[in-house]
Design a protein around this motif. Sequence first.
Motif, mmCIF file in Angstrom:
data_model
loop_
_atom_site.group_PDB
_atom_site.id
_atom_site.type_symbol
_atom_site.label_atom_id
_atom_site.label_comp_id
_atom_site.label_asym_id
_atom_site.label_seq_id
_atom_site.Cartn_x
_atom_site.Cartn_y
_atom_site.Cartn_z
ATOM 1 N N ARG A 114 0.855 -1.191 0.000
ATOM 2 C CA ARG A 114 0.000 0.000 0.000
ATOM 3 C C ARG A 114 0.888 1.237 0.000
ATOM 4 O O ARG A 114 1.737 1.398 0.876
ATOM 5 C CB ARG A 114 -0.919 0.017 1.212
ATOM 6 C CG ARG A 114 -1.841 1.227 1.210
ATOM 7 C CD ARG A 114 -2.809 1.207 2.341
ATOM 8 N NE ARG A 114 -2.077 1.214 3.596
ATOM 9 C CZ ARG A 114 -2.637 1.072 4.783
ATOM 10 N NH1 ARG A 114 -3.927 0.876 4.879
ATOM 11 N NH2 ARG A 114 -1.909 1.107 5.875
ATOM 12 N N ARG A 115 0.685 2.081 -0.973
ATOM 13 C CA ARG A 115 1.426 3.335 -1.080
ATOM 14 C C ARG A 115 0.480 4.495 -0.774
ATOM 15 O O ARG A 115 -0.643 4.504 -1.270
ATOM 16 C CB ARG A 115 1.999 3.513 -2.489
ATOM 17 C CG ARG A 115 3.067 2.517 -2.832
ATOM 18 C CD ARG A 115 3.482 2.668 -4.307
ATOM 19 N NE ARG A 115 4.572 1.784 -4.637
ATOM 20 C CZ ARG A 115 4.427 0.550 -5.096
ATOM 21 N NH1 ARG A 115 3.220 0.043 -5.257
ATOM 22 N NH2 ARG A 115 5.475 -0.198 -5.379
ATOM 23 N N ARG A 116 0.955 5.460 0.015
ATOM 24 C CA ARG A 116 0.168 6.675 0.225
ATOM 25 C C ARG A 116 0.692 7.710 -0.761
ATOM 26 O O ARG A 116 1.889 7.996 -0.797
ATOM 27 C CB ARG A 116 0.286 7.190 1.654
ATOM 28 C CG ARG A 116 -0.655 8.371 1.897
ATOM 29 C CD ARG A 116 -0.666 8.802 3.315
ATOM 30 N NE ARG A 116 0.637 9.370 3.632
ATOM 31 C CZ ARG A 116 1.060 9.600 4.871
ATOM 32 N NH1 ARG A 116 0.308 9.295 5.890
ATOM 33 N NH2 ARG A 116 2.252 10.117 5.081
ATOM 34 N N LEU A 117 -0.208 8.238 -1.553
ATOM 35 C CA LEU A 117 0.146 9.186 -2.604
ATOM 36 C C LEU A 117 -0.364 10.570 -2.231
ATOM 37 O O LEU A 117 -1.460 10.703 -1.671
ATOM 38 C CB LEU A 117 -0.481 8.764 -3.934
ATOM 39 C CG LEU A 117 -0.223 7.332 -4.385
ATOM 40 C CD1 LEU A 117 -1.061 7.004 -5.607
ATOM 41 C CD2 LEU A 117 1.247 7.120 -4.662
ATOM 42 N N THR A 118 0.414 11.583 -2.545
ATOM 43 C CA THR A 118 -0.047 12.963 -2.391
ATOM 44 C C THR A 118 0.198 13.683 -3.705
ATOM 45 O O THR A 118 1.168 13.412 -4.413
ATOM 46 C CB THR A 118 0.683 13.702 -1.251
ATOM 47 O OG1 THR A 118 2.089 13.633 -1.463
ATOM 48 C CG2 THR A 118 0.362 13.096 0.098
ATOM 49 N N ARG A 119 -0.714 14.565 -4.015
ATOM 50 C CA ARG A 119 -0.587 15.364 -5.225
ATOM 51 C C ARG A 119 0.061 16.689 -4.834
ATOM 52 O O ARG A 119 -0.425 17.379 -3.952
ATOM 53 C CB ARG A 119 -1.952 15.609 -5.865
ATOM 54 C CG ARG A 119 -1.867 16.179 -7.240
ATOM 55 C CD ARG A 119 -3.221 16.211 -7.938
ATOM 56 N NE ARG A 119 -3.932 14.951 -7.945
ATOM 57 C CZ ARG A 119 -3.704 13.946 -8.786
ATOM 58 N NH1 ARG A 119 -2.762 14.049 -9.686
ATOM 59 N NH2 ARG A 119 -4.419 12.849 -8.737
ATOM 60 N N THR A 120 1.163 16.991 -5.474
ATOM 61 C CA THR A 120 1.857 18.245 -5.190
ATOM 62 C C THR A 120 1.085 19.403 -5.825
ATOM 63 O O THR A 120 0.259 19.185 -6.725
ATOM 64 C CB THR A 120 3.305 18.195 -5.725
ATOM 65 O OG1 THR A 120 3.271 17.948 -7.123
ATOM 66 C CG2 THR A 120 4.104 17.100 -5.028
ATOM 67 N N PRO A 121 1.304 20.632 -5.361
ATOM 68 C CA PRO A 121 0.552 21.773 -5.905
ATOM 69 C C PRO A 121 0.636 21.925 -7.422
ATOM 70 O O PRO A 121 -0.318 22.375 -8.049
ATOM 71 C CB PRO A 121 1.196 22.984 -5.216
ATOM 72 C CG PRO A 121 1.766 22.442 -3.951
ATOM 73 C CD PRO A 121 2.199 21.032 -4.276
ATOM 74 N N ASP A 122 1.741 21.520 -8.037
ATOM 75 C CA ASP A 122 1.857 21.637 -9.486
ATOM 76 C C ASP A 122 1.341 20.407 -10.234
ATOM 77 O O ASP A 122 1.509 20.308 -11.450
ATOM 78 C CB ASP A 122 3.301 21.954 -9.897
ATOM 79 C CG ASP A 122 4.313 20.942 -9.391
ATOM 80 O OD1 ASP A 122 3.947 20.095 -8.555
ATOM 81 O OD2 ASP A 122 5.472 20.994 -9.839
ATOM 82 N N SER A 129 4.689 7.376 1.411
ATOM 83 C CA SER A 129 4.905 6.245 2.324
ATOM 84 C C SER A 129 4.524 4.949 1.623
ATOM 85 O O SER A 129 3.780 4.958 0.649
ATOM 86 C CB SER A 129 4.107 6.406 3.623
ATOM 87 O OG SER A 129 2.735 6.205 3.402
ATOM 88 N N ILE A 130 5.078 3.865 2.151
ATOM 89 C CA ILE A 130 4.764 2.539 1.630
ATOM 90 C C ILE A 130 4.682 1.576 2.803
ATOM 91 O O ILE A 130 5.474 1.658 3.747
ATOM 92 C CB ILE A 130 5.816 2.069 0.600
ATOM 93 C CG1 ILE A 130 5.405 0.727 -0.039
ATOM 94 C CG2 ILE A 130 7.194 1.975 1.223
ATOM 95 C CD1 ILE A 130 6.277 0.328 -1.219
ATOM 96 N N ASP A 131 3.684 0.721 2.769
ATOM 97 C CA ASP A 131 3.536 -0.363 3.740
ATOM 98 C C ASP A 131 3.442 -1.656 2.951
ATOM 99 O O ASP A 131 2.640 -1.768 2.021
ATOM 100 C CB ASP A 131 2.269 -0.179 4.583
ATOM 101 C CG ASP A 131 2.354 1.014 5.500
ATOM 102 O OD1 ASP A 131 3.327 1.079 6.278
ATOM 103 O OD2 ASP A 131 1.475 1.891 5.419
ATOM 104 N N VAL A 132 4.267 -2.632 3.339
ATOM 105 C CA VAL A 132 4.298 -3.929 2.673
ATOM 106 C C VAL A 132 4.026 -5.001 3.718
ATOM 107 O O VAL A 132 4.550 -4.933 4.831
ATOM 108 C CB VAL A 132 5.684 -4.163 2.014
ATOM 109 C CG1 VAL A 132 5.824 -5.592 1.510
ATOM 110 C CG2 VAL A 132 5.921 -3.159 0.892
#
Length: 191
Positions: A114-122, A129-132
Motif C-alpha cells: 500500500r502506497r500513500r500518494l499525495t498530489r503536489t501543488p503543481d 509512504s509505503i507499507d508492505v
Amino acid sequence: MSSSVFDGGESSAVFPDWSPYHDLEAAARAYLRDPDVALEALSGVLRGTSVLGFTLERFVNEVNGVWQEVVVCDGNRLLLWHGEDVPPDEGPAGAMTSSLRVVPVSTVTEVGCRRRLTRTPDGPVRVDSIDVYLLLSSLDEGSVPGTEGHLGSRHDALRFGKTLDDGGPGQIARLGEFAQVVSMSIGRPIQ
C-alpha cells in the motif's frame, strides 16, 4: 540531527541512506550500526546464494537502544536478521541480541503493498509512504488454538514500512522493489 544516549554512548537517530547501494554488504555497512554481526549471521545461511532483493531497517528505542533488521530474499527463502540492544537492567552494558529466522518463500501466501500518494501543488503525484506485508501460512504465535485467551487463529505476517521522514524516497522505492521480488518469487509480480 537528533541523538539518544544509551549505556554512556551516543546513537544517532538519523541514519545514512542505504538505498543507493544495490549490494547487500555495501548497504549494510552504510546503514547498520553492527554490519559485521548481521553479515556474519546471514553469510552462514546464504553461502554464495544470489541475493535478489533486500530491505533494511534501523531505529533508536528510548528503552532498549538500537534496533536493526535486514530482510533478504534469495528466491527460495526469506532471511530475517534482527539485532537489538539489551535493556540496561537485563544485561551488561553494550550487550545485544542477534537472531536469524529463515522462512521458505513457499510459505508466503499473499504479498500486499500500500502506497500513500499525495498530489503536489503543481500536479504530479508523489509517493510519501509505503507499507508492505507478507502473509505467511504459519500461525501467529499469539493465536495458537487451545491457549488461554485464544480468539481464533491468525496467520503470521511480516510487515515493513518506509516514509519520507523514515527513509526518504529512495528507501520507499527500494521497499517497493523488495515487495516485487518476493511476489515474483511466489509466482506473481505486483504492480
